[in-house]
Design a protein around this motif. Structure first.
Motif, mmCIF file in Angstrom:
data_model
loop_
_atom_site.group_PDB
_atom_site.id
_atom_site.type_symbol
_atom_site.label_atom_id
_atom_site.label_comp_id
_atom_site.label_asym_id
_atom_site.label_seq_id
_atom_site.Cartn_x
_atom_site.Cartn_y
_atom_site.Cartn_z
ATOM 1 N N PRO B 6 -4.839 1.717 -0.883
ATOM 2 C CA PRO B 6 -3.384 1.512 -0.886
ATOM 3 C C PRO B 6 -2.618 2.829 -0.975
ATOM 4 N N ALA B 51 5.941 -2.339 -2.056
ATOM 5 C CA ALA B 51 5.394 -2.619 -3.393
ATOM 6 C C ALA B 51 4.182 -3.540 -3.271
ATOM 7 N N ASP B 52 4.231 -4.481 -2.355
ATOM 8 C CA ASP B 52 3.121 -5.427 -2.183
ATOM 9 C C ASP B 52 1.834 -4.753 -1.708
ATOM 10 N N ILE B 53 1.945 -3.637 -0.989
ATOM 11 C CA ILE B 53 0.723 -2.966 -0.535
ATOM 12 C C ILE B 53 0.311 -1.828 -1.471
ATOM 13 N N GLY B 54 1.037 -1.657 -2.591
ATOM 14 C CA GLY B 54 0.572 -0.691 -3.589
ATOM 15 C C GLY B 54 1.410 0.551 -3.763
ATOM 16 N N VAL B 55 2.496 0.671 -2.990
ATOM 17 C CA VAL B 55 3.356 1.846 -3.166
ATOM 18 C C VAL B 55 3.967 1.809 -4.569
#
Lengths: 91, 370
Positions: B6, B51-55
Motif C-alpha cells: 500500500p 485512505a481505503d488503499i492505505g494512504v
C-alpha cells in the motif's frame, strides 16, 4: 536523558492513528509515518501530557511484568529519538 | 507480477494556477487548465479511495492550493477520511480568516515555501512584488494559530548564500522543521539551468552548513536536505522507488507515479473516475513500468545499490540520457556521468535571465539588465 519527573506529550501535528489497512498503529507527524510495534504503542498510548515518565514506566513494568530499569532504558531511548525529531515534548 | 504494497503518501495537486511564477516550478510545462480541474466532490472521493488503499499522508499542493476556494472543505473531507493533512503553500491567498477556517477543518501541518530571505530576492525569484511581505504576515498568523510549521527553502545559485539566514528564520518563526532543497532540474527548472545551477563550491558549502546546523540545532530544528544532485556521485532515491510509497494526482485527475512523470513520453496515465484508485495503484501500466528492479538494465541490474536508490530518477534519465530506463546520469556508473559533470560546470559558469513559469499557455522571461 529523560528524568522520572519529566512529563512527555505529543505536540500539535503529531498523533497516534490506527492504520486499518495494515492492521497496525502508526505515529503520524509532519512528512512522516512511524510504524509502531506493540511495545512502542504501549509506551505512546500512555503519553497523555498528564503522566510522568516515571509513572509511565512503572505502569509498563507492572503490565508486562518486567524490571522497571530495563523498561525505563528502552522507553527513554525510544522517546528520546522522537524528541530529537520534534515529535515529542517534555515538560 | 508481485502485489504492490500500500502507498503511504499522496500528493494532490489541486490546481496548476499560482500567483507566483518561480522559474523552478515542478509543475509540467504543459499545465492543466482551470476548466479541467477536478470538482470538490471528485477530490473528496479521491481522498476516501486513497485512505481505503492505505494512504496515511495527504499533501495538498498545486500550483498554489489556496487558489482553490474549496480548500477548507477539502481539508475537512480529507480529515474525515482519516488522512493526515499537510498544506504546501506559498502563503499567497491565505488570510487570517482562511487560516482559522483551515484550523477548524482540522489541518494538521503547513509547509511554507521560501524563495529568498530578503524581499528583493524572494520577490524576484517568485516574480511577485510584495510576496515576501505577505508571506511573513502569513507566517505570523500560522504561529499565532499554532499550526506546526515546516519552512521549505528552495536554493540555487542566486540565493544559496542566504542559507544561514533561512535557518535562522525557521527558528525565529518557531518552525520545527526546514527543508533545505537545492533545485531539482525538472519541469520549468530544466529551462533555467544556466541561470540557477549552483557551482560545485556552493553545493559543498551548503552541505557543510547543513551538517553543522544539524548538530547545533538538534532538538530545536529538524533539517531535511536535498543536495545538488548534478554534483553528486550517486543518484537520489527518487520517490523512495517508483510506485513503492507514493502517488500523485494531477489537477485533472491523472494519477502519476511522480509529479514529473508526464515528461516520459511512452507512459499512459489512468484518471480517477475512469478507474478505481486501488486498481490504478496495482495495475496501471505507468506504475508498473519502473516498479521494483526487474525493469533495470545494466549497470543497475547487477549493482549492489539497486535497492538503495532504485537507479535514481526516471524523469532525469529521460531528460539527460533520452532514455527513461537508463541509469540516472548522476550515478558514477552511468556512461553519461562524466559528460553530466562537465555540463553541470558549464551551466554553473553560464549567465542567463530567468525564464519564469507562466500560467497555462504563457511564458514570461525576465528582462535582461535594468
Amino acid at each position: 536523558m529523560m528524568q522520572p519527573s519529566d512529563i512527555p506529550s505529543l505536540p500539535r501535528g503529531v498523533r497516534l492513528h490506527h492504520d486499518r489497512v495494515r492492521g497496525s498503529w502508526v505515529l503520524l507527524a509532519p512528512e512522516r509515518a512511524v510504524m509502531l510495534d506493540a511495545t512502542a504503542h504501549a509506551i505512546l498510548s500512555r503519553v497523555d501530557g498528564q503522566r510522568s515518565f516515571g509513572e509511565i514506566t512503572a505502569e509498563l513494568a507492572e503490565a508486562y511484568d518486567a524490571p522497571p530499569e530495563a523498561i525505563a532504558g528502552d522507553a527513554a531511548g525510544f522517546l528520546g529519538a522522537l524528541r530529537d525529531r520534534r515529535f515529542l515534548e517534555l515538560a | 507480477m508481485t502485489v504492490a504494497r500500500p502507498p503511504i503518501a499522496m500528493l494532490a495537486e489541486l490546481t496548476h494556477r499560482c500567483p507566483l511564477s518561480c522559474p523552478y516550478c515542478s509543475n509540467p510545462v504543459d499545465m492543466a487548465l482551470k476548466d479541467s480541474e477536478l470538482s470538490t466532490d471528485a477530490w473528496k472521493d479521491v481522498f476516501v479511495q486513497a485512505a481505503d488503499i492505505g494512504v496515511l499522508q495527504l499533501h495538498l499542493s498545486g500550483g498554489e492550493p489556496a487558489t482553490r476556494r474549496d480548500l477548507e472543505e477539502l481539508v475537512a473531507a480529507a480529515r474525515e477520511a482519516g488522512l493526515y493533512t499537510n498544506l504546501i503553500t506559498s502563503g499567497i491567498g491565505l488570510t487570517e480568516r482562511r487560516l482559522e477556517a483551515l484550523d477548524r477543518a482540522g489541518l494538521d501541518h503547513i509547509q511554507l515555501s521560501l524563495q529568498g530571505t530578503t524581499p528583493e530576492m524572494a520577490d524576484e525569484i517568485g516574480g511577485y512584488r510584495g510576496g515576501y511581505d505577505r508571506k511573513m504576515q502569513v507566517a505570523a498568523w500560522i504561529g499565532k494559530i499554532g499550526f506546526p510549521l515546516t519552512l521549505n527553502a528552495v536554493l540555487h545559485r542566486r540565493n544559496l548564500h542566504q542559507l544561514p539566514r533561512a535557518l535562522e528564520m525557521a527558528v525565529e518563526m518557531g518552525a520545527r522543521r526546514i527543508e533545505v532543497a537545492t533545485v531539482q532540474f525538472h519541469g520549468w527548472a530544466l529551462q533555467n539551468r544556466d541561470a540557477l545551477m549552483p557551482t560545485r563550491e556552493q553545493a559543498e558549502e551548503a552541505t557543510r552548513i547543513v551538517t553543522e546546523a544539524r548538530t547545533r540545532l538538534k532538538g530545536t530544528l529538524v533539517i531535511d536536505y536535498v543536495p545538488a544532485d548534478y554534483h553528486s556521485d550517486y543518484p537520489k532515491r527518487c520517490m523512495g522507488g517508483w510506485g513503492s510509497t507514493g502517488l500523485n494526482v494531477a489537477p485533472d485527475g491523472q494519477v502519476l507515479p511522480c509529479h514529473a512523470a508526464q515528461s516520459i513520453p511512452h507512459l499512459r496515465f489512468d484518471t480517477v473516475g475512469d478507474r478505481p484508485l486501488a486498481e490504478i495503484w496495482q495495475h496501471s501500466d505507468a506504475f508498473n513500468a519502473y516498479r521494483g528492479t526487474d525493469w533495470m538494465p545494466e549497470p543497475c541490474a547487477s549493482c549492489e545499490r539497486k535497492t538503495v536508490d532504485f537507479g535514481g530518477c526516471r524523469c532525469q534519465a529521460m531528460a539527460l540520457a533520452g532514455d527513461p530506463s537508463a541509469t540516472d546520469p548522476v550515478c558514477v556508473k552511468s556512461p553519461h556521468h562524466v559528460d553530466l559533470q562537465a555540463r553541470a560546470a558549464a551551466h554553473a559558469a553560464a549567465e542567463a535571465p530567468l525564464v519564469y513559469r507562466g500560467q497555462p499557455g504563457r511564458t514570461v522571461v525576465e528582462p535582461v539588465g535594468e
